[in-house]
Scaffold this motif. Structure first.
Motif, PDB file in Angstrom:
ATOM      1  N   GLU A 160      10.411  -8.150  -2.713  1.00 24.47           N
ATOM      2  CA  GLU A 160      11.815  -8.228  -3.119  1.00 24.47           C
ATOM      3  C   GLU A 160      12.262  -7.044  -3.964  1.00 24.47           C
ATOM      4  N   VAL A 161      11.415  -6.034  -4.123  1.00 22.55           N
ATOM      5  CA  VAL A 161      11.806  -4.793  -4.809  1.00 22.55           C
ATOM      6  C   VAL A 161      11.235  -3.616  -4.024  1.00 22.55           C
ATOM      7  N   SER A 162      11.830  -2.439  -4.193  1.00 24.28           N
ATOM      8  CA  SER A 162      11.334  -1.251  -3.518  1.00 24.28           C
ATOM      9  C   SER A 162      10.094  -0.723  -4.224  1.00 24.28           C
ATOM     10  N   GLU A 171       7.418   6.751   5.808  1.00 23.54           N
ATOM     11  CA  GLU A 171       7.567   6.298   4.416  1.00 23.54           C
ATOM     12  C   GLU A 171       8.650   5.235   4.281  1.00 23.54           C
ATOM     13  N   TYR A 172       9.727   5.367   5.046  1.00 22.65           N
ATOM     14  CA  TYR A 172      10.854   4.444   4.917  1.00 22.65           C
ATOM     15  C   TYR A 172      10.527   3.082   5.530  1.00 22.65           C
ATOM     16  N   TYR A 173       9.746   3.082   6.589  1.00 23.80           N
ATOM     17  CA  TYR A 173       9.293   1.809   7.165  1.00 23.80           C
ATOM     18  C   TYR A 173       8.407   1.082   6.160  1.00 23.80           C
ATOM     19  N   ASN A 185       2.636  10.164  -4.768  1.00 22.45           N
ATOM     20  CA  ASN A 185       3.992   9.831  -4.355  1.00 22.45           C
ATOM     21  C   ASN A 185       3.956   8.737  -3.294  1.00 22.45           C
ATOM     22  N   ILE A 186       5.094   8.125  -3.060  1.00 20.92           N
ATOM     23  CA  ILE A 186       5.149   6.963  -2.173  1.00 20.92           C
ATOM     24  C   ILE A 186       4.780   7.330  -0.746  1.00 20.92           C
ATOM     25  N   ARG A 228      10.502  -0.462   3.412  1.00 24.27           N
ATOM     26  CA  ARG A 228      11.152  -1.705   3.855  1.00 24.27           C
ATOM     27  C   ARG A 228      10.145  -2.846   3.906  1.00 24.27           C
ATOM     28  N   PHE A 229       8.941  -2.553   4.381  1.00 22.68           N
ATOM     29  CA  PHE A 229       7.874  -3.552   4.435  1.00 22.68           C
ATOM     30  C   PHE A 229       7.531  -4.044   3.026  1.00 22.68           C
ATOM     31  N   PHE A 230       7.401  -3.125   2.084  1.00 26.13           N
ATOM     32  CA  PHE A 230       7.077  -3.476   0.701  1.00 26.13           C
ATOM     33  C   PHE A 230       8.177  -4.344   0.097  1.00 26.13           C
ATOM     34  N   LYS A 231       9.427  -3.953   0.297  1.00 27.25           N
ATOM     35  CA  LYS A 231      10.537  -4.697  -0.290  1.00 27.25           C
ATOM     36  C   LYS A 231      10.665  -6.084   0.327  1.00 27.25           C
ATOM     37  N   LYS A 232      10.393  -6.200   1.619  1.00 30.93           N
ATOM     38  CA  LYS A 232      10.455  -7.495   2.288  1.00 30.93           C
ATOM     39  C   LYS A 232       9.471  -8.482   1.669  1.00 30.93           C
TER      40      LYS A 232
END
Length: 251
Positions: A233-235, A221-223, A208-209, A226-230
């Motif tokens: 450009e996708v979650s 996990e949420y940080y 899991n993530i 956000r880092f991955f999406k930045k």
């Protein structure tokens, strides 16, 4: 890229390109072409479920060369000697795609492997030649150590100052070196290495993530998301759902 030229923006950097260039990107790797004249080219687009470079990197040697190389531009120049071979491989792929037949999948995989091996060999040769151009432009020994340190510690050390301290140099001075030799900041190099591993874990495993984030040094996990999406450009979740992964081989 068969005709035209311009500049490629990718991996936080900008590179000039011209005709007879081969550009290679991983899924969800943002890039932009700024053309100075009309472009003409061809795209070979394959899904990791069809052929995963992570799983078969020993067979084709393109992982870390054509793809997921944070230290080199994602493009190579196709010389005259290689151009004919590549054109022939592409032609065979196009013919095979037009008429489904017995063992089509196996044949397409074979052609794709030959294409990737040919391109990887050429890029490896060009990188070796570029390193011999002049002693003044040789990669400083400190950057060779930096690459080793990033590979060893990217899961636990995420800041530029971490690596600067290990190398006994200021973050500003080290970043100046990375920008000259890699066209990227030190922070960019660290981030890209983390993203490469995150993508590999999201694709090849059923972790899991939250677990993947923790293994990469992120307690939140949420940080991490956000880092991955930045950077992509996708979650992480969308990346996994879109790219997919083979659960059977991961169990």
């Amino acid at each position: 890229m068969k005709k035209g030229n311009g500049k490629l923006r990718a991996n936080f950097s900008e590179y000039p390109f011209s005709q007879n260039s081969l550009l290679s990107f991983s899924p969800y790797e943002p890039f932009m072409l700024n053309a100075t004249e009309p472009l003409s080219g061809l795209v070979i687009n394959f899904h990791p479920d069809f052929f995963c470079i992570h799983k078969h990197h020993k067979e084709v040697a393109c992982h870390g060369v054509l793809f997921n190389n944070i230290y080199a531009p994602p493009l190579i120049n196709i010389d005259k000697g290689t151009e004919g071979n590549i054109e022939m491989i592409i032609s065979q792929i196009q013919i095979e795609l037009q008429k489904p037949a017995l063992a089509q999948y196996e044949l397409l995989i074979s052609y794709l492997k030959i294409f990737l091996i040919t391109a990887s060999r050429l890029k490896t040769e060009q990188q070796a030649d570029a390193q011999k151009v002049t002693a003044e432009n040789e990669e400083p020994f400190i950057l060779q150590n930096l690459k080793n340190y990033i590979e060893t510690h990217y899961k636990t050390k995420h800041t530029a100052s971490d690596y600067a301290d290990m190398l006994s140099i200021t973050p500003k001075a080290l970043t100046k070196l990375t920008k000259v030799h890699y066209h990227k900041t030190l922070t960019d190099l660290i981030s890209e290495r983390i993203i490469i591993e995150a993508k590999r874990e999201l694709y090849l495993t059923n972790k899991n993530i939250k677990e993947i984030a923790y293994e990469l040094g992120y307690n939140d996990e949420y940080y991490f998301s956000r880092f991955f999406k930045k950077n992509t450009e996708v979650s992480p979740q969308l990346y996994r759902e879109t790219i997919g992964f083979d659960k059977a081989s991961s169990l």
